[in-house]
Enzyme design. Structure first.
Site, PDB file in Angstrom:
ATOM      1  CG  ASP A 100      -1.943  -1.023   1.280  1.00  0.00           C
ATOM      2  OD1 ASP A 100      -1.978  -1.866   0.364  1.00  0.00           O
ATOM      3  OD2 ASP A 100      -2.753  -1.024   2.237  1.00  0.00           O
ATOM      4  CG  HIS A 154       2.537   0.077   4.288  1.00  0.00           C
ATOM      5  ND1 HIS A 154       2.423  -0.865   5.285  1.00  0.00           N
ATOM      6  CD2 HIS A 154       1.341   0.697   4.193  1.00  0.00           C
ATOM      7  CE1 HIS A 154       1.186  -0.816   5.784  1.00  0.00           C
ATOM      8  NE2 HIS A 154       0.509   0.135   5.145  1.00  0.00           N
TER       9      HIS A 154
END
Ligand code: ZN
Length: 265
Positions: free
Chosen positions: A80, A222
């Protein structure tokens, strides 16, 4: 091949009477029929590019054979908050070295200027999802603002020359009925969280993925942190023999625009 819908040797009147019987049966089951019709989604329709993608002439290369995750132990790695011009290419390089597929949930406002990165993701067989325009808590916004967060990112991704995302991951995983009603994409959560964003300790990230990974799992990481890129080779060393590493759509065998909220298999 289906041609005209009537098979050889089936008389039209038999077909008609069969259909009449079906309609009669549906009449008797009036409540269920109503339920089926009322379940048809009436809200905003997803911006979904047709398949095969014809928008910019780009197409995925090196596609692996389709995998059936109901039979094979699969795991979906998701990343993400990118794209990031430093760490995202590092993570793509590592994934490709291991021949692992993954899904990237991008923040729309970070896409302009990084179009080539999105094109690389798409061409190299990774899946691209929508992670809102500016990463707000959507439950604190109005319905119009929620829609804007989704649509602006769809547009940014399309403008980067790749197909519109079919998947949406809400920032912080925060949703409520209002938010869900405004997002015409498949909602994707997670069930494996090494919390890579809050620790620089690479060994801790590796250990948490190892402890939580199971068939059908969905890992959230991430692609904007150096420690995530540093942890990834060992994570892949640990996972590659036990799991087929797939995209989110492959993990759930998702149809385009399929509604629902997915945490793992
Ligand atoms: Zn995020």
């Amino acid at each position: 091949m289906i041609r005209g819908g009537i098979g050889k040797g089936v008389k039209p009147q038999i077909l008609v009477s069969g259909m009449a019987g079906l309609l009669c049966l549906m009449g008797l089951l009036g409540v269920q029929r109503h339920a089926i019709i009322s379940s048809v989604y009436q809200g905003p329709q997803p911006v979904i590019a047709s398949t095969p993608y014809a928008g910019s002439g780009l197409s995925p290369k090196n596609r692996v054979e389709a995998v059936d995750c109901s039979l094979t132990p699969c795991l979906a790695l998701t990343f993400d908050d990118g794209p990031n011009p430093v760490t995202t290419p590092q993570i793509l390089d590592i994934l490709e070295a291991y021949d692992a597929r993954a899904t990237f949930f991008v923040i729309g406002s970070r896409v302009p200027g990084h179009e080539a990165l999105l094109q690389r993701m798409f061409q190299d067989g990774f899946e691209i999802g929508n992670h809102s325009w500016s990463h707000p808590d959507l439950t604190k916004l109005s319905s119009v603002q929620v829609r804007q967060q989704v649509e602006q990112t769809q547009t940014a991704v399309i403008n980067a020359g790749v197909p519109a995302p079919r998947l949406f991951r809400p920032p912080y995983g925060a949703v409520n009925p209002m938010v869900k009603s405004q997002i015409p994409l498949t909602l994707v959560m997670w069930n494996v969280d090494p919390e890579d964003w809050q620790t620089p300790d690479v060994s801790q990230i590796i250990a948490k993925v190892e402890a939580q990974a199971k068939p059908g799992g969905m890992v959230v990481m991430h692609d904007i942190h150096a420690q995530t890129a540093q942890a990834l080779p060992t994570i892949l060393d640990n996972l590659e023999d036990r799991f087929q590493l797939v995209t989110v759509s492959d993990l759930f065998n998702l149809a385009p625009g399929q509604r629902g909220e997915y945490f793992g298999r």
